[in-house]
Motif scaffolding. Structure first.
Motif, PDB file in Angstrom:
ATOM      1  N   LYS A   1       0.822  -1.210   0.000  1.00 21.77           N
ATOM      2  CA  LYS A   1       0.000   0.000   0.000  1.00 21.77           C
ATOM      3  C   LYS A   1       0.852   1.254   0.000  1.00 21.77           C
ATOM      4  CE  LYS A   1      -2.806  -1.535   3.298  1.00 21.77           C
ATOM      5  NZ  LYS A   1      -3.926  -1.646   4.266  1.00 21.77           N
ATOM      6  N   HIS A   2       1.777   1.295  -0.955  1.00 22.21           N
ATOM      7  CA  HIS A   2       2.505   2.540  -1.133  1.00 22.21           C
ATOM      8  C   HIS A   2       2.780   2.794  -2.613  1.00 22.21           C
ATOM      9  CE1 HIS A   2       6.490   0.740  -1.784  1.00 22.21           C
ATOM     10  NE2 HIS A   2       6.349   0.050  -0.677  1.00 22.21           N
ATOM     11  N   PHE A   3       2.923   4.066  -2.940  1.00 22.15           N
ATOM     12  CA  PHE A   3       3.198   4.470  -4.313  1.00 22.15           C
ATOM     13  C   PHE A   3       4.153   5.661  -4.288  1.00 22.15           C
ATOM     14  CE2 PHE A   3      -0.077   7.960  -4.562  1.00 22.15           C
ATOM     15  CZ  PHE A   3      -0.747   7.691  -3.380  1.00 22.15           C
ATOM     16  N   SER A   4       4.906   5.793  -5.363  1.00 22.51           N
ATOM     17  CA  SER A   4       5.980   6.792  -5.389  1.00 22.51           C
ATOM     18  C   SER A   4       5.998   7.549  -6.710  1.00 22.51           C
ATOM     19  CB  SER A   4       7.343   6.115  -5.187  1.00 22.51           C
ATOM     20  OG  SER A   4       7.404   5.430  -3.966  1.00 22.51           O
ATOM     21  N   LEU A   5       6.447   8.782  -6.626  1.00 23.39           N
ATOM     22  CA  LEU A   5       6.643   9.633  -7.812  1.00 23.39           C
ATOM     23  C   LEU A   5       8.139   9.799  -8.020  1.00 23.39           C
ATOM     24  CD1 LEU A   5       5.384  11.599  -9.964  1.00 23.39           C
ATOM     25  CD2 LEU A   5       5.790  13.410  -8.282  1.00 23.39           C
ATOM     26  N   HIS A   6       8.571   9.585  -9.257  1.00 27.37           N
ATOM     27  CA  HIS A   6       9.980   9.736  -9.601  1.00 27.37           C
ATOM     28  C   HIS A   6      10.097  10.782 -10.703  1.00 27.37           C
ATOM     29  CE1 HIS A   6      11.014   5.750  -7.682  1.00 27.37           C
ATOM     30  NE2 HIS A   6       9.716   5.622  -7.854  1.00 27.37           N
ATOM     31  N   ILE A   7      10.903  11.794 -10.448  1.00 22.06           N
ATOM     32  CA  ILE A   7      11.174  12.800 -11.469  1.00 22.06           C
ATOM     33  C   ILE A   7      12.666  12.747 -11.782  1.00 22.06           C
ATOM     34  CG2 ILE A   7      11.023  15.235 -12.126  1.00 22.06           C
ATOM     35  CD1 ILE A   7       8.958  15.616  -9.901  1.00 22.06           C
ATOM     36  N   THR A   8      13.000  12.493 -13.035  1.00 20.33           N
ATOM     37  CA  THR A   8      14.408  12.442 -13.436  1.00 20.33           C
ATOM     38  C   THR A   8      14.795  13.745 -14.130  1.00 20.33           C
ATOM     39  OG1 THR A   8      13.829  11.412 -15.538  1.00 20.33           O
ATOM     40  CG2 THR A   8      14.361   9.933 -13.709  1.00 20.33           C
ATOM     41  N   GLU A   9      16.102  13.989 -14.171  1.00 19.82           N
ATOM     42  CA  GLU A   9      16.649  15.181 -14.860  1.00 19.82           C
ATOM     43  C   GLU A   9      15.868  16.441 -14.472  1.00 19.82           C
ATOM     44  OE1 GLU A   9      17.351  12.264 -18.689  1.00 19.82           O
ATOM     45  OE2 GLU A   9      16.786  14.347 -19.059  1.00 19.82           O
ATOM     46  N   THR A  10      15.779  16.676 -13.169  1.00 22.01           N
ATOM     47  CA  THR A  10      14.966  17.794 -12.679  1.00 22.01           C
ATOM     48  C   THR A  10      15.424  19.134 -13.248  1.00 22.01           C
ATOM     49  OG1 THR A  10      16.352  17.890 -10.702  1.00 22.01           O
ATOM     50  CG2 THR A  10      14.266  16.677 -10.539  1.00 22.01           C
ATOM     51  N   GLN A  11      14.446  20.012 -13.422  1.00 21.94           N
ATOM     52  CA  GLN A  11      14.686  21.352 -13.952  1.00 21.94           C
ATOM     53  C   GLN A  11      14.107  22.374 -12.975  1.00 21.94           C
ATOM     54  OE1 GLN A  11      12.702  21.075 -17.740  1.00 21.94           O
ATOM     55  NE2 GLN A  11      14.019  19.413 -18.453  1.00 21.94           N
ATOM     56  N   PRO A  12      14.598  23.611 -12.984  1.00 20.70           N
ATOM     57  CA  PRO A  12      14.072  24.619 -12.052  1.00 20.70           C
ATOM     58  C   PRO A  12      12.555  24.768 -12.125  1.00 20.70           C
ATOM     59  CG  PRO A  12      16.088  25.413 -13.051  1.00 20.70           C
ATOM     60  CD  PRO A  12      15.755  24.120 -13.740  1.00 20.70           C
ATOM     61  N   GLU A  13      11.980  24.598 -13.307  1.00 15.70           N
ATOM     62  CA  GLU A  13      10.526  24.725 -13.448  1.00 15.70           C
ATOM     63  C   GLU A  13       9.759  23.575 -12.810  1.00 15.70           C
ATOM     64  OE1 GLU A  13      12.809  24.978 -15.864  1.00 15.70           O
ATOM     65  OE2 GLU A  13      12.157  23.941 -17.695  1.00 15.70           O
ATOM     66  N   ASP A  14      10.461  22.561 -12.345  1.00 18.83           N
ATOM     67  CA  ASP A  14       9.805  21.490 -11.587  1.00 18.83           C
ATOM     68  C   ASP A  14       9.530  21.914 -10.139  1.00 18.83           C
ATOM     69  OD1 ASP A  14      11.852  18.945 -13.195  1.00 18.83           O
ATOM     70  OD2 ASP A  14       9.875  19.725 -13.768  1.00 18.83           O
ATOM     71  N   SER A  15      10.115  23.028  -9.719  1.00 14.42           N
ATOM     72  CA  SER A  15       9.918  23.518  -8.358  1.00 14.42           C
ATOM     73  C   SER A  15       8.444  23.858  -8.139  1.00 14.42           C
ATOM     74  CB  SER A  15      10.786  24.754  -8.104  1.00 14.42           C
ATOM     75  OG  SER A  15      12.167  24.442  -8.188  1.00 14.42           O
ATOM     76  N   ALA A  16       7.860  23.236  -7.123  1.00 15.21           N
ATOM     77  CA  ALA A  16       6.429  23.398  -6.827  1.00 15.21           C
ATOM     78  C   ALA A  16       6.106  22.516  -5.623  1.00 15.21           C
ATOM     79  CB  ALA A  16       5.568  22.988  -8.022  1.00 15.21           C
ATOM     80  N   VAL A  17       4.838  22.507  -5.228  1.00 15.49           N
ATOM     81  CA  VAL A  17       4.367  21.565  -4.211  1.00 15.49           C
ATOM     82  C   VAL A  17       3.680  20.405  -4.926  1.00 15.49           C
ATOM     83  CG1 VAL A  17       2.937  21.211  -2.181  1.00 15.49           C
ATOM     84  CG2 VAL A  17       4.090  23.400  -2.522  1.00 15.49           C
ATOM     85  N   TYR A  18       4.047  19.204  -4.555  1.00 16.92           N
ATOM     86  CA  TYR A  18       3.490  18.003  -5.170  1.00 16.92           C
ATOM     87  C   TYR A  18       2.610  17.273  -4.154  1.00 16.92           C
ATOM     88  CZ  TYR A  18       6.659  18.765  -9.034  1.00 16.92           C
ATOM     89  OH  TYR A  18       7.313  19.317 -10.111  1.00 16.92           O
ATOM     90  N   PHE A  19       1.438  16.844  -4.602  1.00 18.21           N
ATOM     91  CA  PHE A  19       0.512  16.111  -3.748  1.00 18.21           C
ATOM     92  C   PHE A  19       0.216  14.745  -4.359  1.00 18.21           C
ATOM     93  CE2 PHE A  19      -0.696  19.267  -0.683  1.00 18.21           C
ATOM     94  CZ  PHE A  19      -0.576  20.489  -1.338  1.00 18.21           C
TER      95      PHE A  19
END
Lengths: 117, 114
Positions: free
Chosen positions: B71-89
């Protein structure tokens, strides 16, 4: 195409005043949801409509909160006798209905920021 | 009822690095798990979702994994960019009564430093 729109974007009310917040869902979306988002928190479910029927209002915090969607399109969230603790962003979301009764993703509007003084 | 826990609450990475956000849920009947990105003054924007009959889903630099047993799930973001800056839910939904409500995690504030 047009997304979910909400008005007003900002509302300041004196404690005890009544307020009405409007949501225009994406055209043709059957389902409409209201959420409340306190500062620094995730959205919390308030109520859900399928067309004009309010199928779940378990998240409404008190009987001062009332929502309606009389023609199955535009919805209004009304808060009577506002209190300081009602200050939050009120988000509206809409979604389509997939075959077999399952539901598709919810698309959110920009929210209405309510400040009660 | 359903409860969703999200970690970490803040995450700072260098541009180009990967970012991972994890969520757990309590209701085994939950069957739909979306991830939203929220920028300041805006509503949450869906970035990727996964249904309970799938273990992994990828969309360009973003991927989500789901472990129903744990019962768990994950978000993976690769090659992050400044525009990825935000709050994630993260959120979980259990269909019922011809509908379903999303239960959200507490959010992760991601900062990508150039």
């Amino acid at each position: 195409g047009a997304g979910v729109s909400q008005s007003p974007r900002y509302k300041v009310a004196k404690r005890g005043q009544d307020v009405a917040l409007r949501c225009d869902p994406i055209s043709g979306h059957v389902s409409l949801f209201w959420y409340q988002q306190a500062l620094g928190q995730g959205p919390e479910f308030l109520t859900y409509f399928q067309n004009e029927a309010q199928l779940d209002k378990s998240g409404l915090p008190s009987d001062r909160f009332f929502a309606e969607r009389p023609e199955g399109s535009v919805s209004t969230l009304k808060i009577q006798r506002t209190q300081k603790e009602d200050s939050a962003v009120y988000l509206c979301a809409s979604s389509t209905r997939l075959a077999g009764g399952t539901y598709n993703e919810q698309f959110f509007g920009p929210g209405t920021r309510l400040t009660v003084l | 009822g359903e409860n969703v826990e999200q970690h970490p609450s803040t995450l700072s990475v260098q541009e180009g690095d990967s970012a991972v956000i994890k969520c757990t849920y309590s209701d085994s009947a939950s069957n739909y798990f979306p991830w939203y990105k929220q920028e300041l003054g805006k509503g949450p924007q869906l970035i990727i979702d996964i249904r309970s009959n799938v273990g992994e889903k990828k969309d360009q630099r973003i991927a989500v994994t789901l472990n129903k047993t744990a019962k768990h799930f994950s978000l993976h973001i690769t090659e992050t960019q400044p525009e990825d800056s935000a709050v994630y839910f993260c959120a979980a939904l259990r269909s019922y009564n011809q509908g379903g409500k999303l239960i959200f995690g507490q959010g992760t504030e991601l900062s990508v430093k150039p």
